[in-house]
Design a protein around this motif. Structure first.
Motif, short mmCIF file in Angstrom:
data_model
loop_
_atom_site.label_atom_id
_atom_site.label_comp_id
_atom_site.label_asym_id
_atom_site.label_seq_id
_atom_site.Cartn_x
_atom_site.Cartn_y
_atom_site.Cartn_z
N ASP A 9 33.08 36.96 42.65
CA ASP A 9 32.12 37.21 43.81
C ASP A 9 31.89 38.64 44.09
O ASP A 9 30.95 39.22 44.74
N ASP A 10 32.27 39.53 43.11
CA ASP A 10 32.00 41.05 43.24
C ASP A 10 32.39 41.61 41.66
O ASP A 10 33.39 41.88 41.50
N LEU A 11 31.39 42.29 40.96
CA LEU A 11 31.24 42.44 39.78
C LEU A 11 32.14 44.04 39.77
O LEU A 11 32.64 44.41 38.89
N ARG A 12 32.08 44.86 41.02
CA ARG A 12 33.07 46.03 41.10
C ARG A 12 34.49 45.69 40.80
O ARG A 12 35.19 46.33 40.11
N VAL A 13 34.77 44.34 41.33
CA VAL A 13 36.36 44.01 41.19
C VAL A 13 36.53 43.54 39.95
O VAL A 13 37.56 44.22 39.32
N LEU A 14 35.60 43.06 39.05
CA LEU A 14 35.73 42.70 37.87
C LEU A 14 36.11 43.74 36.86
O LEU A 14 36.78 44.03 36.03
N TRP A 18 39.28 44.48 34.79
CA TRP A 18 39.12 43.80 33.54
C TRP A 18 40.31 44.09 32.63
O TRP A 18 40.61 45.25 32.35
N ASP A 19 40.88 42.94 32.03
CA ASP A 19 41.94 43.03 31.05
C ASP A 19 43.31 43.60 31.67
O ASP A 19 44.05 44.23 30.95
N ARG A 20 43.33 44.21 33.05
CA ARG A 20 44.61 44.83 33.57
C ARG A 20 45.08 43.70 34.48
O ARG A 20 46.38 43.88 34.79
N GLU A 21 44.53 43.16 35.27
CA GLU A 21 45.10 42.31 36.43
C GLU A 21 44.55 41.07 36.85
O GLU A 21 43.14 40.92 36.87
N PRO A 22 45.09 40.13 37.20
CA PRO A 22 44.25 38.85 37.74
C PRO A 22 43.76 39.04 39.08
O PRO A 22 44.12 39.74 39.79
N PHE A 23 42.88 37.99 39.51
CA PHE A 23 42.40 38.08 40.89
C PHE A 23 41.78 37.02 41.09
O PHE A 23 41.18 35.91 40.21
N LEU A 183 53.05 37.65 39.98
CA LEU A 183 52.09 38.74 40.36
C LEU A 183 51.07 37.94 41.45
O LEU A 183 50.74 38.81 42.26
N LEU A 184 50.89 36.99 41.03
CA LEU A 184 49.88 36.08 41.85
C LEU A 184 50.20 34.53 42.12
O LEU A 184 50.64 34.02 40.97
N ASP A 185 50.40 34.09 43.00
CA ASP A 185 50.61 32.71 43.53
C ASP A 185 49.49 32.12 44.47
O ASP A 185 49.56 32.51 45.53
N VAL A 186 48.80 31.15 43.92
CA VAL A 186 47.47 30.84 44.62
C VAL A 186 47.23 29.48 44.31
O VAL A 186 47.40 28.88 43.27
N LEU A 194 39.72 31.85 39.22
CA LEU A 194 40.74 32.75 38.88
C LEU A 194 40.45 33.59 37.69
O LEU A 194 40.19 32.80 36.56
N TYR A 195 40.61 34.88 37.42
CA TYR A 195 40.43 35.37 36.32
C TYR A 195 41.79 35.74 35.87
O TYR A 195 42.73 36.43 36.49
N VAL A 196 42.26 35.62 34.56
CA VAL A 196 43.37 35.81 34.03
C VAL A 196 43.27 36.58 32.86
O VAL A 196 42.59 36.16 31.81
N PRO A 197 43.62 37.85 32.73
CA PRO A 197 43.48 38.81 31.69
C PRO A 197 44.37 38.26 30.26
O PRO A 197 45.42 37.37 30.49
#
Length: 308
Positions: A9-14, A18-23, A183-186, A194-197
């Motif tokens: 939903d936001d390329l800035r967050v990606l 990127w390759d550092r943390e899930p969101f 780190l994330l429980d959703v 969900l993005y998972v690096p």
């Protein structure tokens, strides 16, 4: 970036993650034009090769033979195909279904994957996972690539932990004792992603409802691969780098030989134009998307026109 914006939903967050943390991204559009429960049902009854289908129960993979389609004794029937009826029965008994290589078997997914590949420069593959309620499909694991988990139907709880080893280069069984707290429980719901690096350990369990999600995997090019290509290019240019290592009986200063070759390679790399580094030449190519519906009829018309 139209296709990526159907995954985030936001390329800035990606860019930051990127390759550092899930969101998690929320409020995404309907994905039925790419894949759906109806798409999965059509595929399993279309005669998929057995290699494109996997079944899991309680984290363990079931043998492929349980869904083998009988094709008689004709010599033309040697390819092993999956039986849609058997797959349906096993899902009803609690098995998770994984449909792999969807970019090969589903035109809509292939077209979407080709667009994501164009926007990222990465090779893209896609796998769908259908899991019954209150079940676990795949055991805790990590992938050798970054993945987007796009929820299409129902919901699924995901727990993501930091990598045991950062950017792993091979798949190994996950030792639960080495996995840290999530780190994330959703709980991922329809319209969320969900993005998972690369390398992050994750496991998914369904809630009181079933789940269908599409995993979009992005195959990146490692710096190791880039540097190997540079070394290969240097060896083509300098005969000293193609020379065999001396045999053990030669009375030579091996350390000096190493220093000479490393200095030669260092000088070569220092003289490169890094704006033209061959990253693109070592990327894997994305298979082309299939032609649009109606292309076969158009081809026949064109063939007919050639005969006049």
């Amino acid at each position: 970036m139209d296709s990526l914006l159907r995954l985030v939903d936001d390329l800035r967050v990606l860019r930051q993650a990127w390759d550092r943390e899930p969101f998690v991204s929320t409020g995404l559009d309907d994905f039925g034009d790419v894949f759906s429960l109806e798409s999965a049902e059509r595929l399993i009854h279309s005669g998929l090769p057995l290699t494109a289908v996997r079944l899991f129960r309680d984290g363990r993979r079931l043998p492929s033979e349980v869904m083998l389609r009988s094709r008689g004794s004709s010599p033309r029937s040697r390819e092993k195909l999956a039986d849609g009826g058997r797959i349906t029965d096993l899902v009803a008994q609690g098995a998770t279904l994984a449909l792999e290589e969807l970019q090969t078997h589903c035109p809509e997914v292939a077209a979407f994957a080709a667009q994501v590949a164009l926007e990222t420069g990465y090779e893209v593959d896609a796998t769908a996972f259908l899991t019954p309620p209150r079940a676990r499909g795949v055991a805790p694991h990590y992938d050798l690539l970054g993945v987007f988990l796009r929820q299409l139907h129902g919901s699924k709880r995901w727990r993501i932990s930091a990598p045991v080893r950062r950017w792993p280069s091979r798949v190994e069984a996950v030792d639960p004792a080495e996995v840290g707290e999530p780190l994330l429980d959703v709980v991922l719901k329809e319209g969320e992603c969900l993005y998972v690096p690369h390398g992050f350990v994750h496991v998914g369990d369904t809630t009181d409802e079933p789940s269908l999600h599409l995993t979009i995997g992005l195959h990146g090019v490692t710096w190791e691969r880039v540097l190997r290509s540079l070394l290969a290019a240097a060896a083509e240019q300098y005969e000293e780098l193609r020379e065999p290592v001396p045999p053990a009986f030669m009375d030579l200063d091996v350390a000096a030989l190493y220093r000479e070759r490393v200095e030669l390679l260092t000088a070569h790399l220092a003289g490169l134009d890094w704006s033209r580094a061959p990253v693109d030449r070592v990327r894997a190519e994305q298979p082309p998307a299939p032609p649009a519906p109606g292309s076969l009829a158009t081809a026949l018309d064109r063939a007919g026109g050639l005969r006049h």
